[in-house]
Design a protein around this motif. Structure first.
Motif, mmCIF file in Angstrom:
data_model
loop_
_atom_site.group_PDB
_atom_site.id
_atom_site.type_symbol
_atom_site.label_atom_id
_atom_site.label_comp_id
_atom_site.label_asym_id
_atom_site.label_seq_id
_atom_site.Cartn_x
_atom_site.Cartn_y
_atom_site.Cartn_z
ATOM 1 N N CYS A 190 -4.890 0.086 1.588
ATOM 2 C CA CYS A 190 -5.410 1.413 1.883
ATOM 3 C C CYS A 190 -5.768 2.102 0.573
ATOM 4 C CB CYS A 190 -4.402 2.242 2.653
ATOM 5 S SG CYS A 190 -5.068 3.798 3.237
ATOM 6 N N ASP A 196 -6.775 5.290 0.343
ATOM 7 C CA ASP A 196 -6.177 6.620 0.370
ATOM 8 C C ASP A 196 -5.522 6.821 1.729
ATOM 9 O OD1 ASP A 196 -5.432 9.278 0.203
ATOM 10 O OD2 ASP A 196 -7.167 9.787 -1.028
ATOM 11 N N CYS A 218 -3.594 9.018 2.889
ATOM 12 C CA CYS A 218 -3.560 10.360 3.462
ATOM 13 C C CYS A 218 -4.738 10.624 4.395
ATOM 14 C CB CYS A 218 -3.547 11.400 2.343
ATOM 15 S SG CYS A 218 -1.960 11.490 1.482
ATOM 16 N N TYR A 219 -5.810 9.874 4.212
ATOM 17 C CA TYR A 219 -6.997 10.083 5.039
ATOM 18 C C TYR A 219 -7.295 8.876 5.914
ATOM 19 C CZ TYR A 219 -7.574 13.979 1.859
ATOM 20 O OH TYR A 219 -7.351 15.118 1.131
ATOM 21 N N SER A 250 1.164 11.837 4.665
ATOM 22 C CA SER A 250 0.820 12.985 3.818
ATOM 23 C C SER A 250 2.064 13.607 3.213
ATOM 24 C CB SER A 250 0.061 14.029 4.644
ATOM 25 O OG SER A 250 -1.154 13.491 5.133
ATOM 26 N N HIS A 272 -0.939 7.562 -1.325
ATOM 27 C CA HIS A 272 -2.392 7.461 -1.448
ATOM 28 C C HIS A 272 -2.798 5.989 -1.474
ATOM 29 C CE1 HIS A 272 -3.544 11.741 -2.080
ATOM 30 N NE2 HIS A 272 -2.253 11.840 -2.388
ATOM 31 N N SER A 273 -2.643 5.322 -2.604
ATOM 32 C CA SER A 273 -2.998 3.904 -2.693
ATOM 33 C C SER A 273 -1.806 3.050 -2.274
ATOM 34 C CB SER A 273 -3.409 3.555 -4.118
ATOM 35 O OG SER A 273 -4.517 4.341 -4.517
ATOM 36 N N GLU A 327 -2.613 9.301 -6.412
ATOM 37 C CA GLU A 327 -3.817 8.728 -7.006
ATOM 38 C C GLU A 327 -4.451 7.773 -6.007
ATOM 39 O OE1 GLU A 327 -5.257 6.311 -11.010
ATOM 40 O OE2 GLU A 327 -3.256 7.201 -10.899
ATOM 41 N N SER A 328 -5.710 7.999 -5.685
ATOM 42 C CA SER A 328 -6.413 7.185 -4.699
ATOM 43 C C SER A 328 -7.235 6.091 -5.367
ATOM 44 C CB SER A 328 -7.341 8.072 -3.849
ATOM 45 O OG SER A 328 -6.616 9.116 -3.245
ATOM 46 N N TYR A 329 -7.609 5.105 -4.579
ATOM 47 C CA TYR A 329 -8.503 4.022 -4.995
ATOM 48 C C TYR A 329 -7.992 3.277 -6.238
ATOM 49 C CZ TYR A 329 -11.580 6.288 -1.663
ATOM 50 O OH TYR A 329 -12.092 6.826 -0.513
#
Length: 535
Positions: free
Chosen positions: A241, A243, A245-246, A257, A262-263, A286-288
């Motif tokens: 995943c 992110d 959270c989304y 959340s 995130h990642s 931190e995403s991606y």
């Protein structure tokens, strides 16, 4: 000339002998002043194959892995106590090689394509050398034609990660230790901030075996993580995943959340037969951070971990079986012990109690008290142990079970835990053989050491199984037939074998008997007819 230098200083020291010792004492070639450094801590040895680091007792580390003996490659970081050293042995073509400044991480995976790794420790050493022995400034297109330099370097880094994890997992250290080292390598490579290796136990519950910076076990955040892992295991699917959270399909949106996930990467530990657990990594806030290449790489790493876990489970089971069989063979013949193990595997338990028809044999030394009066205690004990050894061998020969030693007597049974269909017959054969062995035994003893035995045998239905407390348990049989066998043995004359009516009824056509008439056995209201075995 190979050298070592202190990582936080520019000071170098040449390794100018085949035995280069390191420690805090002034007699060493390299004297270190630091916490945890022993007088003579380690040694760098040189032979035809190259250099290797050898621990001389205290723990040493190479690239954060605890080792006892480890070949050294150019750039390896050695930790002794709290002192870090760098092994400096560049290839001949790299005379202009300079060490990095003190504040730079020497062990930088980004620069591996420019470093020649001269002597990695692996059974695949030639292959690894071929993959990583690259001229300065060059790269090899190992993933196929058409890749640019950055893709090739990434592929080489991934191969190196697999190699480092494999080397860690092949260590002889305990499973939690090797998994902990492997987790450190993984986290450093993929940029995760925390992670853990979860294993499934017999109840399908997940045990967090090793972790880095994971939430408290009872916290809501940990339950969220466990729910992600459970989903991955149930679907047997590696989960990535960018992110969380989304991504409402990845886990419960609110809980994810709240945990600030995130990642996330979660990969089942699958060994081609079953799922053993999961490898979990994440990066908060931190995403991606992770991509598809990371997922593919860590799926391969998870496969390595699964194989190691399965090997450890098999070895643990083998050790348990060996210990159980060794204990069983103290009281059962080897073939009976194997049958018990097979039976317990099939039934899943060893504490069962059952009714079984067995034949009980008691063998007792006549006038043992007077024997003790004639002999020194040590000699009497040796004599008794020799007697027990001889008699036990005979009982095992006829597939009997030694239930217990009672002072100077042996209690054995034939028919439990394994019945051979002719247990009464085997008991009589065993008794006759014991008497004949006693004649040989006495012939080898001095006059004052000689003694006779008497044997009582009885057949009946008993309760058989593992009986005892949590701290001590043994296989035994209980019931009135046991008491009758003991009473029959008490009325037997020295050198004689007496059998009860139930035993006589089963084998009267196979052996010669002498009817000894009706006897009133001690503690028994009913009379018993007994028979003497003529041998």
């Amino acid at each position: 000339m190979a050298k070592v230098w202190l990582k936080d200083k520019q000071k170098r020291q040449r390794i100018d002998s085949s035995s280069f010792r390191i420690g805090s004492h002034v007699s060493n070639q390299l004297v270190l002043d630091g916490a945890g450094v022993a007088d003579v801590h380690a040694e760098i040895q040189k032979d035809a194959r190259g250099f290797r680091l050898v621990s001389l007792g205290p723990e040493v580390f190479v690239n954060n892995l605890a080792v006892e003996k480890e070949s050294l490659a150019h750039g390896d970081v050695i930790r002794i106590g709290d002192v870090e050293l760098v092994f400096d042995d560049p290839p001949a073509a790299a005379d202009d090689y300079l060490p990095p400044p003190p504040d730079q991480d020497f062990y930088n995976l980004e620069e591996l394509s420019e470093m020649e790794i001269a002597r990695p420790v692996s059974e695949f050493e030639p292959v690894v050398e071929e993959l990583f022995s690259l001229p300065k400034g060059k790269s090899r297109d190992i993933a196929g034609p058409g890749l640019d330099a950055s893709e090739t370097i990434a592929a080489e880094k991934n191969l190196f990660l697999l190699y480092k994890v494999a080397r860690s997992l092949n260590s002889t250290r305990a499973l939690p230790d090797v998994l902990s080292s492997s987790l450190d390598i993984i986290l450093n490579q993929v940029g995760a901030s925390r992670g853990g290796v979860f294993l499934l136990d017999e109840t399908a519950d997940m045990e967090l075996l090793v972790s880095r910076d994971m939430p408290v076990e009872s916290s809501h955040d940990m339950e969220t993580i466990r729910e992600i892992i459970r989903t991955s295991i149930m679907e047997n699917t590696a989960r990535l995943c960018a992110d969380a959270c989304y991504d409402p399909d990845f886990a419960g949106e609110d809980s994810v959340s709240a945990a600030e996930l995130h990642s996330v990467i979660c990969i089942p530990l699958w060994d081609s037969e079953e799922i053993l657990g999961a490898l979990y990594l994440d990066k908060q806030m931190e995403s991606y951070v992770f991509n598809q290449q990371d997922l593919e790489l860590l799926t391969a790493v998870a496969g390595q971990i699964a194989v190691k876990v399965r090997q450890e489970q098999i070895q643990s089971q083998m050790r348990e079986n060996a210990l159980l069989q060794a204990n069983l063979e103290r009281f059962h013949s080897p073939d009976v012990a194997r049958l018990i193990l097979d039976q317990s595997r099939q039934e899943g338990e060893t504490s069962f109690l059952r009714e079984k028809e067995v034949t009980i044999l008691f063998a007792d030394i006549s006038n043992f008290t007077s024997l003790l009066e004639r002999l020194e205690p040590g000699r009497a004990a040796d004599l008794l142990n020799s007697f027990f050894d001889e008699m036990t061998s005979i009982i095992f020969k006829y597939r009997g079970t030694v239930d217990k030693f009672i002072g100077d007597a042996i209690m054995a049974n034939f028919g439990a835990p394994i019945s051979h269909g002719n247990d009464a017959e085997l008991a009589i054969f065993s008794a006759i053989d014991m008497m004949r062995k006693m004649e040989e035994f006495k012939a080898s003893q001095k006059d004052e050491e000689k003694f006779d035995i008497r044997i009582g045998i009885n057949t009946g239905v008993v309760i058989a199984g593992y009986i005892g407390s949590r701290t001590r348990i043994e296989y035994s049989v209980l019931g009135d037939p046991v008491n009758v066998a003991a009473r029959i043995q008490h009325i037997a004359s020295p050198g004689s074998i007496l059998a009860g009516e139930s035993t006589y009824a089963k084998v009267s056509n196979l052996f010669h008997f002498r009817d000894k008439g009706i006897s009133n056995l001690k503690g028994k209201k009913q009379t018993t007819r007994v028979y003497e075995v003529v041998y």
